[in-house]
Design an enzyme around this catalytic site. Structure first.
Site, PDB file in Angstrom:
ATOM      1  N   TYR A   1      -0.385   8.368  -2.641  1.00 19.20           N
ATOM      2  CA  TYR A   1      -0.356   8.082  -4.074  1.00 19.20           C
ATOM      3  C   TYR A   1      -1.559   8.750  -4.769  1.00 19.20           C
ATOM      4  CZ  TYR A   1       3.106   4.204  -3.620  1.00 19.20           C
ATOM      5  OH  TYR A   1       4.229   3.443  -3.402  1.00 19.20           O
ATOM      6  N   GLY A   2      -2.593   9.017  -3.972  1.00 22.93           N
ATOM      7  CA  GLY A   2      -3.869   9.464  -4.534  1.00 22.93           C
ATOM      8  C   GLY A   2      -3.847  10.821  -5.204  1.00 22.93           C
TER       9      GLY A   2
ATOM     10  N   HIS B   1      -8.340   3.619   3.439  1.00 26.85           N
ATOM     11  CA  HIS B   1      -8.567   4.235   4.756  1.00 26.85           C
ATOM     12  C   HIS B   1     -10.032   4.332   5.152  1.00 26.85           C
ATOM     13  CE1 HIS B   1      -4.452   5.404   4.101  1.00 26.85           C
ATOM     14  NE2 HIS B   1      -4.383   6.022   5.257  1.00 26.85           N
TER      15      HIS B   1
ATOM     16  N   ASP C   1       0.867  -1.175   0.000  1.00 26.39           N
ATOM     17  CA  ASP C   1       0.000   0.000   0.000  1.00 26.39           C
ATOM     18  C   ASP C   1       0.903   1.224   0.000  1.00 26.39           C
ATOM     19  OD1 ASP C   1      -2.419   1.529   0.255  1.00 26.39           O
ATOM     20  OD2 ASP C   1      -1.912   1.871   2.351  1.00 26.39           O
ATOM     21  N   SER C   2       0.314   2.375  -0.253  1.00 29.55           N
ATOM     22  CA  SER C   2       1.088   3.612  -0.194  1.00 29.55           C
ATOM     23  C   SER C   2       1.500   3.929   1.247  1.00 29.55           C
ATOM     24  CB  SER C   2       0.251   4.758  -0.764  1.00 29.55           C
ATOM     25  OG  SER C   2      -1.000   4.798  -0.104  1.00 29.55           O
TER      26      SER C   2
ATOM     27  N   GLU D   1      -5.979   8.627   9.537  1.00 27.83           N
ATOM     28  CA  GLU D   1      -4.634   8.488  10.125  1.00 27.83           C
ATOM     29  C   GLU D   1      -4.575   9.103  11.521  1.00 27.83           C
ATOM     30  OE1 GLU D   1      -1.241   8.087   8.412  1.00 27.83           O
ATOM     31  OE2 GLU D   1      -2.048   7.291   6.539  1.00 27.83           O
TER      32      GLU D   1
ATOM     33  N   CYS E   1     -11.191   3.226  -1.056  1.00 29.71           N
ATOM     34  CA  CYS E   1      -9.892   3.681  -0.578  1.00 29.71           C
ATOM     35  C   CYS E   1      -9.588   2.909   0.700  1.00 29.71           C
ATOM     36  CB  CYS E   1      -9.940   5.186  -0.291  1.00 29.71           C
ATOM     37  SG  CYS E   1      -8.477   5.814   0.548  1.00 29.71           S
TER      38      CYS E   1
ATOM     39  N   CYS F   1      -3.715  -0.902  -2.109  1.00 31.10           N
ATOM     40  CA  CYS F   1      -3.996   0.502  -2.395  1.00 31.10           C
ATOM     41  C   CYS F   1      -4.960   0.609  -3.583  1.00 31.10           C
ATOM     42  CB  CYS F   1      -2.672   1.197  -2.722  1.00 31.10           C
ATOM     43  SG  CYS F   1      -2.829   2.914  -3.158  1.00 31.10           S
ATOM     44  N   ASN F   2      -6.089   1.256  -3.371  1.00 33.03           N
ATOM     45  CA  ASN F   2      -7.075   1.403  -4.457  1.00 33.03           C
ATOM     46  C   ASN F   2      -6.532   2.268  -5.588  1.00 33.03           C
ATOM     47  OD1 ASN F   2     -10.251   0.640  -3.641  1.00 33.03           O
ATOM     48  ND2 ASN F   2      -8.807   0.731  -1.957  1.00 33.03           N
ATOM     49  N   THR F   3      -5.741   3.284  -5.244  1.00 36.27           N
ATOM     50  CA  THR F   3      -5.170   4.151  -6.270  1.00 36.27           C
ATOM     51  C   THR F   3      -4.237   3.334  -7.168  1.00 36.27           C
ATOM     52  OG1 THR F   3      -5.285   6.025  -4.754  1.00 36.27           O
ATOM     53  CG2 THR F   3      -3.799   6.242  -6.629  1.00 36.27           C
TER      54      THR F   3
HETATM   55  N1  DGL Z   1      -3.964   3.869  -0.217  1.00 35.69           N
HETATM   56  C1  DGL Z   1      -4.628   4.925  -0.931  1.00 35.69           C
HETATM   57  C2  DGL Z   1      -5.865   4.345  -1.638  1.00 35.69           C
HETATM   58  O1  DGL Z   1      -6.421   3.332  -1.232  1.00 35.69           O
HETATM   59  C3  DGL Z   1      -5.026   6.074  -0.019  1.00 35.69           C
HETATM   60  C4  DGL Z   1      -3.849   6.892   0.452  1.00 35.69           C
HETATM   61  C5  DGL Z   1      -3.071   7.524  -0.697  1.00 35.69           C
HETATM   62  O2  DGL Z   1      -3.563   8.471  -1.351  1.00 35.69           O
HETATM   63  O3  DGL Z   1      -1.974   7.048  -0.950  1.00 35.69           O
HETATM   64  O4  DGL Z   1      -6.293   4.873  -2.620  1.00 35.69           O
END
Ligand code: DGL
Length: 272
Positions: free
Chosen positions: A43-44, A187, A11-12, A153, A185, A74-76
């Protein structure tokens, strides 16, 4: 490939721990290696080419640990880099988008589905495309909710600021009378209670992470690489920066102690 080899998850940053938590309950005997790119989060808000480059480095790091499959928590990264990773690496790579979309299609009755995610996930229309591929009569309403990441967070899971921000972000989706909302996402499951309260009890929330853990299990079973041990699996955590903070947040997310968090050097990561 040995069945006891670990599953690699990246994940990011810390958000992918929500996916670890889902795997923990369904595949407790699997060994897990987690990498959180805490030096380069988020990453988003990054460009597609940067997210692809970072994702490849993250995946190569996990491969250097002999993982048997990669889960892109990570969804992004799942929205942007999944195809590139699948082309480049031979082991199975599972992302969040298709499992989340499938679960939402199963859940909706009025065919109005909302999606919330980072700027990158929403602007790439990853969920819209996946949903419409499964059923082109679905109405999809997407909304980027970038402030949810720092709120999660901070652990502001029921803070009044979080409620106000959720009201602002979710008002358009409420007007559209969606009956299903994809938490697109890592989070957002942490803010689940506030999101549910604001969007309304009648809207079903879809956690892509738990939908993906079902797909992970199917992949492992399909390829005959499920861990057959009766013991609880081991977890190893790696981050690219500030392991101490990761450990604190991880313990809060997972609701249990995390022994040790290893820091890996970003320069090393770039040349693996
Ligand atoms: N992990 C990112 C996501 O699921 C969220 C945090 C980010 O922007 O890196 O999209």
């Amino acid at each position: 490939m040995n069945n006891s080899n670990p599953i690699g998850i990246f994940d990011s940053g810390i958000g992918g721990l929500t996916v670890v938590k889902s795997l923990d309950s369904s595949l407790a005997n699997e060994n897990i290696i987690y990498f959180g790119d805490t030096a380069r989060v988020p990453y988003g808000s990054k460009s597609n080419s940067t997210v692809i480059e970072y994702s490849k480095q993250d995946a190569k790091f996990l491969l250097s640990k002999n993982v048997k499959m990669i889960v892109v928590a990570c969804n992004t990264a799942s929205s942007i880099a999944l195809e590139s990773l699948r082309k480049e690496f031979e082991i199975p790579v599972v992302g969040m988008i298709d499992p989340g979309a499938k679960a939402a299609i199963m859940a909706t009755k009025n065919k109005k589905i909302g999606v919330i995610g980072t700027e990158a996930t929403v602007s790439n229309k990853a969920y819209s495309n996946a949903l419409l591929k499964l059923d082109d009569s679905i109405n999809v309403f997407e909304k980027a909710c970038p402030l949810f990441v720092p709120l999660a967070e901070e652990g502001w899971t029921d803070h009044k600021a979080t409620i106000l921000i959720a009201e602002e972000y979710l008002s358009e989706l409420k007007k559209e009378k969606i009956d299903t909302l994809i938490l697109g996402c890592t989070h957002y499951p942490i803010l689940r209670n506030v999101i549910q309260e604001v969007i309304g009890k009648n809207v079903q929330l879809i956690d892509s992470g738990s939908a993906a853990s079902v797909e992970v299990e199917a992949y492992l079973a399909g390829r005959g690489i499920k861990n057959t041990s009766n013991n609880i699996g081991t977890h190893q955590y790696y981050v690219s920066d500030v392991p101490k903070k990761f450990k604190q947040i991880a313990e809060r997310f997972l609701g249990r102690e995390v022994d040790h968090v290893n820091k890996i050097d970003l320069e090393e990561l770039k040349i693996i």
